[in-house]
Design an enzyme around this catalytic site. Sequence first.
Site, PDB file in Angstrom:
ATOM      1  CD  GLN A  44      79.257-177.797  -6.086  1.00  0.00           C
ATOM      2  OE1 GLN A  44      79.429-178.518  -5.109  1.00  0.00           O
ATOM      3  NE2 GLN A  44      78.070-177.683  -6.668  1.00  0.00           N
ATOM      4  CB  SER A  45      81.976-172.840  -0.769  1.00  0.00           C
ATOM      5  OG  SER A  45      82.435-172.759   0.566  1.00  0.00           O
ATOM      6  CG  ASN A  46      84.155-178.649   0.178  1.00  0.00           C
ATOM      7  OD1 ASN A  46      83.298-179.408  -0.249  1.00  0.00           O
ATOM      8  ND2 ASN A  46      85.323-178.470  -0.426  1.00  0.00           N
TER       9      ASN A  46
END
Length: 327
Positions: free
Chosen positions: A73-75
């Site tokens: 879920q890395s931005n």
Amino acid sequence: MNELPRLDFAHLPTPVEMLPNLSAALGGPELFVKRDDQTGLGLGGNKTRKLEYLLADARLAGADTVITAGADQSNHCRQTAAAAARTGFHCVLVLYPPAAFAGQAEHIRTHPSGNLLLDHLFGAEVIWTEPEERDRVLAQTFEHLQSAGQKPYLIPYGGSNKIGAAAYAYALRELRQQQVSPDWVVVASSSGGTQAGLVLGARSLGFQGKILGISVDESAGVLQERVAWLANETAAHLGEELVLQPGEILVRDKYSRSGYGVVTPAEREALALFARTEGLLLDPVYTARAAAGLVDLIRQDFFEPSQTVLFWHTGGTPALFAERYQE
Ligand SMILES: *Cc1c(COP(=O)(O)O)cnc(C)c1O
């Protein structure tokens, strides 16, 4: 500060807004927010500022592919994928489920949601690994790309090197140009580039406010070392003659103990409070943790009533729509 080469795709300057309802609800100091969740490209966030300079460097280096790594879920990875699409680079992402979600690896891969869904939509190539294997797989993938005749450019974890951090020294200058001089700036801090740039910008421009990092995942000591080191590297790169000591970097790590990506009642409360008083969305991993820290500090009377506090919103809202955060 020297000006580094930049590609122009972020919506800047981001707005500064007052948060009167939140201030009243907390009975605390006057609160402001700097809307770096609104940097524009691909749902925005703090990495977009960094990527304007990192991708300019990639272009100057003659690269055709960018490669970076992060949690599923890395931005940072989602913004890299969007910026690569916008500027014509192929994008390769090395992703892994964070430790707390290791048991769900197969499900995460086959049911993309939130940031991961957007990575695919932006056309990124995704390579899966585990947290411990991240650096090895990143290096290996880089070599594979090279031997396949591509020209890869490695973007470090979180975009945090002297080029990415420089973007936040310039961002502090942007804040000054908006005629806002808060006594405190509170910001989520993880790979450290954002805080390092802000601290460097503050020192070099004579900004008197204090920059307080709320650690998302590291102990204060580790983060202070990292931020000071990055700030000093960046200072040298920008031709600034100044040195910051780890002891001068302000970090709170009380809120990071549940682990990266784990939502506790404190984050839930902050998410609901910001949404219901100001219509402002936080993300479950970074900004809700930082906001929970801010709320806790206000309740402890950490700030003087006459002081002004600016919450530097670093983005991340697509993670709200990740399957794992639905309950
Ligand atoms: C990456 C990120 C941060 C942390 O920034 P660093 O420069 O890595 O310290 C904070 N908030 C959000 C939403 C992020 O994606």
